[in-house]
Design a protein around this motif. Structure first.
Motif, PDB file in Angstrom:
ATOM      1  N   PRO A 130     -16.973 -20.740   1.165  1.00  0.00           N
ATOM      2  CA  PRO A 130     -16.037 -20.605   2.291  1.00  0.00           C
ATOM      3  C   PRO A 130     -16.802 -20.407   3.597  1.00  0.00           C
ATOM      4  O   PRO A 130     -17.819 -19.721   3.592  1.00  0.00           O
ATOM      5  CB  PRO A 130     -15.243 -19.338   1.936  1.00  0.00           C
ATOM      6  CG  PRO A 130     -15.346 -19.215   0.457  1.00  0.00           C
ATOM      7  CD  PRO A 130     -16.674 -19.816   0.071  1.00  0.00           C
ATOM      8  N   ASP A 131     -16.342 -21.044   4.637  1.00  0.00           N
ATOM      9  CA  ASP A 131     -16.920 -20.914   5.982  1.00  0.00           C
ATOM     10  C   ASP A 131     -18.091 -21.845   6.255  1.00  0.00           C
ATOM     11  O   ASP A 131     -18.624 -21.850   7.351  1.00  0.00           O
ATOM     12  CB  ASP A 131     -17.381 -19.477   6.281  1.00  0.00           C
ATOM     13  CG  ASP A 131     -16.354 -18.767   7.133  1.00  0.00           C
ATOM     14  OD1 ASP A 131     -15.287 -19.368   7.386  1.00  0.00           O
ATOM     15  OD2 ASP A 131     -16.610 -17.614   7.545  1.00  0.00           O
ATOM     16  N   ALA A 132     -18.524 -22.597   5.259  1.00  0.00           N
ATOM     17  CA  ALA A 132     -19.635 -23.525   5.512  1.00  0.00           C
ATOM     18  C   ALA A 132     -19.170 -24.690   6.373  1.00  0.00           C
ATOM     19  O   ALA A 132     -19.988 -25.399   6.971  1.00  0.00           O
ATOM     20  CB  ALA A 132     -20.217 -24.037   4.206  1.00  0.00           C
ATOM     21  N   GLY A 133     -17.821 -24.886   6.442  1.00  0.00           N
ATOM     22  CA  GLY A 133     -17.295 -25.939   7.329  1.00  0.00           C
ATOM     23  C   GLY A 133     -16.585 -27.053   6.581  1.00  0.00           C
ATOM     24  O   GLY A 133     -16.481 -28.167   7.092  1.00  0.00           O
ATOM     25  N   LYS A 134     -16.062 -26.747   5.416  1.00  0.00           N
ATOM     26  CA  LYS A 134     -15.403 -27.803   4.620  1.00  0.00           C
ATOM     27  C   LYS A 134     -14.188 -28.378   5.344  1.00  0.00           C
ATOM     28  O   LYS A 134     -14.039 -29.596   5.422  1.00  0.00           O
ATOM     29  CB  LYS A 134     -14.998 -27.242   3.248  1.00  0.00           C
ATOM     30  CG  LYS A 134     -14.376 -28.292   2.347  1.00  0.00           C
ATOM     31  CD  LYS A 134     -14.545 -27.935   0.887  1.00  0.00           C
ATOM     32  CE  LYS A 134     -13.810 -26.686   0.486  1.00  0.00           C
ATOM     33  NZ  LYS A 134     -12.359 -26.895   0.364  1.00  0.00           N
ATOM     34  N   SER A 135     -13.346 -27.510   5.886  1.00  0.00           N
ATOM     35  CA  SER A 135     -12.160 -28.014   6.593  1.00  0.00           C
ATOM     36  C   SER A 135     -12.588 -28.833   7.800  1.00  0.00           C
ATOM     37  O   SER A 135     -12.031 -29.904   8.079  1.00  0.00           O
ATOM     38  CB  SER A 135     -11.270 -26.870   7.083  1.00  0.00           C
ATOM     39  OG  SER A 135     -11.083 -25.941   6.073  1.00  0.00           O
ATOM     40  N   THR A 136     -13.585 -28.330   8.528  1.00  0.00           N
ATOM     41  CA  THR A 136     -14.058 -29.040   9.721  1.00  0.00           C
ATOM     42  C   THR A 136     -14.615 -30.403   9.334  1.00  0.00           C
ATOM     43  O   THR A 136     -14.318 -31.419   9.974  1.00  0.00           O
ATOM     44  CB  THR A 136     -15.155 -28.200  10.430  1.00  0.00           C
ATOM     45  OG1 THR A 136     -14.668 -26.867  10.580  1.00  0.00           O
ATOM     46  CG2 THR A 136     -15.524 -28.785  11.769  1.00  0.00           C
TER      47      THR A 136
END
Ligand code: G4P
Length: 531
Positions: free
Chosen positions: A24-30
């Motif tokens: 989480p937070d590594a930028g998957k959504s981005t």
């Protein structure tokens, strides 16, 4: 080869079906959004597949997900890039949902492992990567957030090799340390692309090719450092090797910054050029099902209540062979019953459109498919059954009770629904009765999902009483009888008929095994959470 046969084979060849795995937070959504937008930009320029208005790819659909910043559901995005149909499947970012991830990965042909440049391989990435390894899925690596201070690129490559045993094969190399990214060098050709972000970095970076002599003169120090590193990589033979990538022993690595659209196009190019197209899938008897045989596919996910506007149940089918046409009547291999596909849909984030046809590699959503469960096969004409998707060994157990006696019916309906979707394993025994089933999870966050959904969707408030069991073994009816009198052991039945003996710890298991050497106590596929 007839017209339609070659059409299926050709359409399969222009598909890429993959998932992004990351902490989480590594930028998957981005990155997901950047990939879709990048592809759309290309599309609208080519004016072939205009998809205006399809924005907002968020797959977060529960308040809880938003509050915790995790994504529990697995949405599917389909878009076209350079005439290739990309099917991007979302995976939950948290290892507690590794069972769900495993199901999603049953439906893909490749995965993108997304790393944060400052953090490298984080715990959830490792867990999710283990799932890829178990399924022998080729993995491409994208090192994200290179626009921010981070670690040395060589150090990150070394970590990938040392920690997960995947040999890194960089395709691009950053010019400038993390936080001072000037652009990307193509490892094979030495070509350089400069990325320039506008003031404040709020907008997407622009890309322009710059001749090596020019950039070498402009940025002598970073250029020399990058050339030294590239020379070192060439010396150790870190060049791209297709066989090793497809065998899952080496990973192509790219650098970039999803937020600024840096390296995103390169990742799409790599997916198109390097990631495998849908190939023949092997059935439960080990026989490959040719792409041009009649339609067949695997249900890998069932989900309801994704969106208050669509309170129905959607089963996701990954097409393995044949051409899908809306309205086809398929056979549900588990029951032999016919299944009409009048309401087949494609899903783009939360937007659904009716799907008229689809090909191997595509994912279609089947609405109100109440009989379908993850791991089920659907086929037309030639019967086939694909290997079912195993449930993981649960490690957390709790008794669920309805907190409002007037809502028993809703409670039971909700539990059955969540069981059918595979949100949690539901275990029962005569002793405990139907009003107090045992919920069994690979990770504790699954309990939060169950509680939130029972209350939110089914209006059935629930209390959970944690049980001190920590591990499970498969047993049978004889085992149930033999272990009935033992303390700190209980035998429960899963909905699929499997008997599970659950133990408080491995010492207790050892004792029982020694005492009952003839009782079946078989290990189940391990989840990826630490025990
Ligand atoms: P996830 O789905 O893997 O959990 O990650 P998500 O995309 O939500 O990204 C997590 C944070 O990292 C976000 O910042 C996002 O903007 C940032 N981020 C993603 N890619 C990049 C990148 O290439 N460079 C930089 N510098 N940041 C990146 P946030 O502050 O948590 O959220 P937001 O307020 O920006 O939305």
């Amino acid at each position: 080869m007839s017209q339609s046969v070659s059409q299926v084979v050709n359409e399969a060849a222009r598909r890429r079906t993959f998932a992004v795995i990351s902490h989480p937070d590594a930028g998957k959504s981005t990155l997901t959004e950047a990939l879709a937008l990048h592809a759309e930009a290309i599309d609208s320029a080519g004016a072939v597949h205009g998809k205006a208005g399809r924005r907002g790819v968020t797959s977060d659909w529960m308040e809880m997900e938003r509050a915790r910043g995790i994504s529990v559901s697995s949405a599917v995005l389909q878009f076209v890039f350079k005439d290739t149909v990309i099917n991007l499947l979302d995976t939950p970012g948290h290892g507690d949902f590794s069972e769900d991830t495993y199901r999603v990965l049953a439906a893909v042909d490749a995965a993108v492992m997304l790393l944060d440049a400052a953090k490298g391989l984080e715990p959830q990435t490792l867990k999710l990567f283990d799932v890829c390894r178990a399924r022998k899925i080729p993995v491409l690596t994208f090192v994200n957030k290179w626009d921010r201070p981070g670690r040395e690129p060589l150090e990150l490559l070394d970590e990938i090799e040392q920690t997960i045993g995947l040999r890194p094969m960089p395709l691009t190399w950053p010019l400038g340390i993390a936080g001072e990214l000037q652009g990307l060098i193509e490892c094979e050709t030495g070509e350089f692309t400069r990325f320039t972000r506008s003031a404040g970095g709020a907008t997407k970076a622009t890309a322009e090719p710059v001749a090596a002599e020019v950039i070498a003169a402009e940025e002598p120090q970073p250029w020399a450092a990058a050339q030294d590193e590239l020379a070192l990589l060439a010396e150790i033979g870190a060049g791209y090797d297709e066989k090793d990538f497809l065998a899952g022993v080496a990973t192509p690595v790219m650098f970039g910054a999803a937020l600024s659209n840096i390296g995103v196009g390169r990742l799409l190019d790599a997916l198109v050029e390097l990631a495998p197209a849908p190939a023949e899938r092997v059935d439960a008897d080990g026989v490959p099902r040719a792409l041009d045989t009649p339609l067949s596919g695997l249900i890998f996910k069932v989900q309801a209540g994704m969106d208050p506007a669509h309170r129905d149940r959607m089963a996701y089918l990954r097409i393995s062979s044949g051409r899908f046409e809306r309205g086809m009547v398929l056979t549900h291999a588990a029951t032999g019953k016919p299944f009409a596909t009048k309401y087949a849909q494609s899903v783009f984030g939360q937007t659904r459109t009716t799907v008229e046809e689809a090909f191997p590699g595509d994912i279609i959503g089947l609405v109100n498919a109440t009989a379908l469960r993850p791991g089920d096969t659907l086929y037309a004409a030639d019967p086939v059954e694909f290997p079912t998707i195993p449930s993981f060994s649960p490690e957390h157990f709790a008794v669920a009770r309805c907190a409002d006696t007037g809502k028993q019916k809703q409670f039971r309906r909700g539990i059955d629904q969540l069981d059918g979707e595979g949100v949690i394993q539901v275990l029962r025994s005569d002793r405990r009765g139907d009003q107090a089933p045992v919920l069994a999870a690979v990770g504790p966050l699954q309990f939060d999902v169950v509680t939130a959904r029972l209350e939110g969707e089914f209006k059935a408030p629930v209390t959970l009483e944690n049980l001190s069991y920590q591990l499970a073994r498969r047993t049978d009816a004889e085992g149930e009888q033999a272990l009935a009198s033992q303390s700190e052991v209980e035998v429960l039945r899963r909905t699929d008929g499997t008997y599970l003996a659950v133990f408080s710890n491995k010492w207790r298991l050892d004792i029982v095994q020694r005492k009952f050497p003839d009782v079946l106590l078989e290990a189940l596929p391990a989840g990826t959470t630490p025990s």
